[in-house]
Design a protein around this motif. Structure first.
Motif, PDB file in Angstrom:
ATOM      1  N   THR A 270       0.842  -1.189   0.000  1.00 43.70           N
ATOM      2  CA  THR A 270       0.000   0.000   0.000  1.00 43.70           C
ATOM      3  C   THR A 270       0.883   1.247   0.000  1.00 43.70           C
ATOM      4  OG1 THR A 270      -0.169   0.014   2.416  1.00 43.70           O
ATOM      5  CG2 THR A 270      -1.813  -1.281   1.208  1.00 43.70           C
ATOM      6  N   SER A 271       0.264   2.386   0.245  1.00 41.67           N
ATOM      7  CA  SER A 271       1.020   3.647   0.297  1.00 41.67           C
ATOM      8  C   SER A 271       1.614   3.925   1.669  1.00 41.67           C
ATOM      9  CB  SER A 271       0.100   4.807  -0.095  1.00 41.67           C
ATOM     10  OG  SER A 271      -1.028   4.873   0.763  1.00 41.67           O
ATOM     11  N   LEU A 275       4.595   6.794   3.230  1.00 44.06           N
ATOM     12  CA  LEU A 275       4.192   7.780   4.228  1.00 44.06           C
ATOM     13  C   LEU A 275       5.067   7.736   5.472  1.00 44.06           C
ATOM     14  CD1 LEU A 275       0.305   7.358   4.011  1.00 44.06           C
ATOM     15  CD2 LEU A 275       1.689   9.180   3.011  1.00 44.06           C
ATOM     16  N   GLN A 349      -1.400  12.377   7.417  1.00 46.47           N
ATOM     17  CA  GLN A 349      -1.417  11.835   6.056  1.00 46.47           C
ATOM     18  C   GLN A 349      -1.801  10.359   6.048  1.00 46.47           C
ATOM     19  OE1 GLN A 349       2.150  12.623   3.892  1.00 46.47           O
ATOM     20  NE2 GLN A 349       2.042  14.851   4.198  1.00 46.47           N
ATOM     21  N   GLU A 352      -5.513  10.332   6.225  1.00 43.60           N
ATOM     22  CA  GLU A 352      -6.134  10.747   4.960  1.00 43.60           C
ATOM     23  C   GLU A 352      -6.064   9.652   3.910  1.00 43.60           C
ATOM     24  OE1 GLU A 352      -4.224  14.294   3.765  1.00 43.60           O
ATOM     25  OE2 GLU A 352      -5.054  15.530   5.394  1.00 43.60           O
ATOM     26  N   HIS A 353      -4.978   8.879   3.874  1.00 39.69           N
ATOM     27  CA  HIS A 353      -4.786   7.897   2.811  1.00 39.69           C
ATOM     28  C   HIS A 353      -5.366   6.522   3.145  1.00 39.69           C
ATOM     29  CE1 HIS A 353      -1.941  10.925   1.382  1.00 39.69           C
ATOM     30  NE2 HIS A 353      -1.920  10.288   0.226  1.00 39.69           N
ATOM     31  N   LEU A 354      -5.420   6.150   4.434  1.00 38.72           N
ATOM     32  CA  LEU A 354      -5.756   4.771   4.770  1.00 38.72           C
ATOM     33  C   LEU A 354      -6.933   4.629   5.723  1.00 38.72           C
ATOM     34  CD1 LEU A 354      -2.109   3.450   5.273  1.00 38.72           C
ATOM     35  CD2 LEU A 354      -3.534   3.200   3.259  1.00 38.72           C
ATOM     36  N   GLY A 419     -10.339   6.805   2.007  1.00 37.58           N
ATOM     37  CA  GLY A 419      -8.941   7.000   1.686  1.00 37.58           C
ATOM     38  C   GLY A 419      -8.559   6.346   0.371  1.00 37.58           C
ATOM     39  N   GLU A 420      -7.250   6.295   0.144  1.00 37.16           N
ATOM     40  CA  GLU A 420      -6.756   5.668  -1.082  1.00 37.16           C
ATOM     41  C   GLU A 420      -6.991   4.164  -1.070  1.00 37.16           C
ATOM     42  OE1 GLU A 420      -2.583   5.321  -3.651  1.00 37.16           O
ATOM     43  OE2 GLU A 420      -2.646   6.398  -1.727  1.00 37.16           O
ATOM     44  N   LYS A 511      -8.702  -0.485  -3.789  1.00 37.56           N
ATOM     45  CA  LYS A 511      -7.824   0.636  -4.110  1.00 37.56           C
ATOM     46  C   LYS A 511      -8.579   1.619  -4.975  1.00 37.56           C
ATOM     47  CE  LYS A 511      -3.325   1.821  -6.108  1.00 37.56           C
ATOM     48  NZ  LYS A 511      -2.115   1.325  -6.800  1.00 37.56           N
ATOM     49  N   ARG A 512      -8.394   2.892  -4.664  1.00 37.60           N
ATOM     50  CA  ARG A 512      -9.100   3.935  -5.405  1.00 37.60           C
ATOM     51  C   ARG A 512      -8.538   4.058  -6.819  1.00 37.60           C
ATOM     52  NH1 ARG A 512      -9.140   9.277  -2.227  1.00 37.60           N
ATOM     53  NH2 ARG A 512      -6.970   9.358  -2.926  1.00 37.60           N
TER      54      ARG A 512
END
Length: 785
Positions: A270-271, A275, A349, A352-354, A419-420, A511-512
């Motif tokens: 993942t991202s 991060l 962050q 926001e993403h996860l 999130g993403e 996943k977006r």
């Protein structure tokens, strides 16, 4: 190149020159060469046709030999394959056409869904049958059919290898003892007992269960068919070797941390690693620092490693021991990564993403209590104890809330931010009160290609499924189109997507992909209005340009009309009849010009619409100003045309006034002529009788200022006149008296229309005209009838 001679193909035996083996068929001999002497290079086409072949030292020499001696072999094979493919396609088309005529169903259509169109690929139909209609397949011989038919097939053919209840999810057991252990532990069946998965009846042996399935449920192996391969993975472009390098396994040296490794493996793709780059890798007192160190080691390592520090540092995450649930582990890691402190400045962050934030407001219909609920979830937990698709489970989670009084309320979230990545836990465990244990519900989640959630479009990123045959082991499957990258500890496998791959999934990661087009359209309503306005402005500009072109055409037409008016003005001196004939087309031209002016005026009215959008388009204002200048010039041209028309009207009025004065003069002269004619007749009578005197001639002397108008139809044709005046002039002075010269002679003039006369004493000559012609002269004094 060594030449090796073998026995010809017309003999009944073949001998290998290397080992002396003897074969009855050339096919067996070729297989022997491939398996036993694989390092040697021969031409099998020569062996098949001639019974012998040369040995080649390099593959290059073999290709040269094939191009020189067998150039048409490959082309013929390609042509035959193409012909066979064409024939196969034509036969399939004929078969489909015949099926339509006879009313048979399409081979790719679902026999249960009459309204559903045929599938493009047979694999899509197989997956539809597994997801929607309870089909399953045997993982040993790849036969697909109804679940009970597959169970009957397993009992008859593979009862010692796989479980007839788990079917496609059953692992391969090494012996019958391990199979009995699985039946006892997973399905509560001891000894030789067997149970029906549909009616839950118990039987003393497998033979009784087989008879029950055949008699009570009508199961038969004839409905089973071979499971087709997923050809979509061949049609679409698959993963390259470079893309596969990012999927790496993790060593499990102690063989008891597979659930921890699976959770870390999912988060590593993942991202989250990007991060946590600012976190310290040397610190071992914070969970976020341990995660950052593990991710960096996983990404940069070439070989598989054993993450000993992560496995032995559960207290750093403020727990006594890691939970056995993979979803709980992921939730623990994400909550730790979201906490902000000096070692983790990127906590916001991570949220926001996860993380997913949802807010509800609703009022209970039972207790009338108003509730306001907020949730910030790292892993969304949905109820999966009933066989439903994942989309339906998510819909119930978002739109179904439970009040404190226990009432179920249907509502929708007023705010939802995703999130993403979305982590969704499917709770498949159902508690059995009578047995005092939990049961795992296995059914396909019917995962779709796209999920429209929280204003975005999500796709399936990976799923985590437990290994049914072994406790505590999980497989992480990453979906890439129609291929699956399955990772279990150090094993990395790439395979095609198969039906029922999500039957045991406990965690789904989405996943977006992009923005939801519906929500994006609603959010960009103003932008669409502006775009429509700009389009309207462009359309108005196009209309304005066309109006300008029409204005230019009108100007040129006006110029032509002005020229035409000038020609008309020059022709004003022509007869009135010709002028009348000319005025008619001028009037039509003026009407056309008026219509053009009205059209231009209607075009000018669009300026009101253009003024509303002046703030949106400055360039269009400049265009409007240019158009206004063109319209001003056109108005000036129109004014000039109007003045020309007025001048034409004045000229026509002058001509009409002149015509009226001429008519008045003609009437006056006619009266004078009648008086003079009567006197002329009296004088003629005197001349005939010989009367007259000199005084009379003196009275009839011409006057220089006299005027004469001749009109031939004035004469009375019934009068007894046989002659007219010839070679003599009759004068009429200003008093109205007629003077006849001495040489006055009468000649016949009744049929004459014009005659040129001249004065014998130097008077100005005049012309005798018809009644329709008018001639005026200041010095005309001669009159000839």
């Amino acid at each position: 190149m060594a030449s090796l001679n073998f026995v010809g193909s017309d003999v009944s035996s073949y001998h290998c020159f290397l080992c002396g083996a003897e074969f009855n068929e050339v096919k067996q001999f070729k297989v022997h060469l491939l398996l036993q002497h694989r390092k040697k290079i021969f031409c099998f086409y020569c062996i098949e046709k001639k019974g012998w072949s040369d040995e080649f030292s390099k593959q290059k020499n073999y290709h040269e030999h094939f191009e020189i001696f067998h150039p048409q072999v490959i082309e013929n094979r390609k042509r035959k394959q193409k012909e066979q493919k064409t024939i196969k396609y034509a036969l399939k088309k004929i078969r489909v056409r015949e099926n339509k005529k006879s009313g048979k169903a399409h081979p790719n259509s679902c026999s249960y869904c009459a309204d559903l169109p045929p599938f493009r690929f047979i694999w899509d139909r197989e997956r539809h049958l597994v997801d929607k209609h309870g089909y399953d397949y045997c993982n040993q011989c790849r036969l697909i059919g109804p679940c009970l038919d597959v169970s009957l097939h397993i009992l008859n053919s593979h009862r010692e290898k796989i479980c007839y209840i788990c079917r496609s999810l059953s692992p391969d057991f090494q012996n019958q003892q391990k199979l009995h252990q699985h039946l006892t532990r997973a399905h509560n069946l001891s000894g030789s007992a067997a149970s029906c998965s549909t009616c839950s009846k118990l039987f003393g042996s497998v033979t009784e269960l087989v008879q029950h399935l055949e008699k009570e449920h009508g199961c038969t192996a004839s409905r089973l068919r071979t499971l087709k391969r997923n050809v979509k993975s061949r049609v679409e472009k698959g993963l390259t070797n470079l893309q596969l390098q990012q999927y790496k396994g993790i060593r499990n040296d102690q063989c008891k941390h597979c659930h921890i490794l699976t959770a870390l493996l999912v988060l590593a793709h993942t991202s989250l690693p990007s991060l946590l780059q600012s976190s310290s890798e040397r610190c071992t007192e914070h969970g976020v620092c341990l995660l950052a160190a593990f991710f960096n080691q996983y990404i940069s390592s070439v070989y598989m490693f054993h993450p000993r520090e992560m496995l032995e540092s559960s207290k750093v995450f403020q727990v006594q021991g890691y939970p056995y649930n993979v979803a709980e582990l992921i939730r623990l890691y994400l909550e730790s990564a979201a906490k902000e402190h000096a070692h983790n400045p990127e906590g916001k962050q991570v949220i926001e993403h996860l993380f997913t934030s949802i807010e509800w407001k609703y009022q209970c219909s039972e207790c009338d209590k108003f509730s306001h609920a907020r949730a910030r979830e790292s892993v969304i937990k949905v109820c999966g104890q009933q066989a439903r698709c994942l989309a339906r489970q998510l819909e119930d989670y978002l739109e179904r809330r439970t009040c404190v009084c226990g009432a179920a309320i249907q509502t929708k979230p007023i705010k939802a931010v995703g999130g993403e990545f979305l982590f969704i836990e499917v709770d498949r465990f159902r508690y059995l009160k009578d047995q005092g244990k939990f049961e795992l519900c296995l059914y396909p989640l019917q995962l779709e290609e796209d999920f429209h959630l929280f204003g975005h479009v999500y796709s399936v990123f990976c799923i985590i499924s437990p290994d049914v045959g072994s406790d505590g082991h999980y497989s992480c499957c990453f979906l890439r189109g129609n291929q699956i990258v399955s990772i279990h500890e150090t094993s990395v496998t790439l395979k095609s997507l198969y039906p029922g791959f999500d039957q045991s999934a406990l965690l789904v990661v989405l996943k977006r992909k992009s923005e939801d087009p519906v929500v994006l359209a609603e959010a960009n309503t103003d932008q669409s209005i502006i775009n429509q306005t700009v389009e309207q402005i462009h359309q108005s500009a196009d209309q304005r340009n066309r109006s300008i072109e029409q204005t230019g055409q009108s100007e040129s037409r006006a110029n032509r009309l002005v020229e035409h008016f000038d020609q008309v003005a020059n022709q004003i001196s022509l007869p009135v009849v010709q002028f009348d004939q000319t005025v008619n087309p001028v009037n039509r031209s003026i009407e056309q010009f008026d219509q053009t002016v009205n059209h231009v005026n209607r075009s000018v009215e669009h300026d009101l619409t253009v003024n509303r959008f002046n703030r949106l388009d400055n360039q269009f204002d400049q265009t409007v100003n240019q158009v206004n200048q063109s319209v001003g010039k056109f108005n000036q041209t129109v004014n000039q045309v109007n003045r020309s028309v007025e001048q034409v009207d004045r000229t026509v009025n002058q001509v009409n006034g002149s015509a009226e004065r001429v008519d008045h003069t003609v009437n006056h002269i006619n009266r004078c002529f009648e008086n003079q004619w009567s006197e002329f007749q009296s004088i003629q009578k005197i001349n005939r009788t010989g009367g007259g005197s000199e005084g009379t001639r003196d009275v009839l002397q011409p006057d220089d200022n006299a005027a004469a108008v001749i009109q031939t139809n004035v004469c009375d044709k019934e009068a007894p006149l046989d002659a007219a005046v010839s070679n003599s002039i009759v004068y009429c002075d200003s008093v109205g008296e007629v003077v006849i010269p001495e040489d006055f002679v009468i000649q016949p003039l009744l049929d004459m229309e014009t005659q040129d006369v001249s004065s014998s004493d130097g008077m100005t000559p005049s012309t005798v005209m018809t009644s329709s012609t008018v001639v005026t002269s200041a010095c005309m004094s001669n009159i000839v009838n």
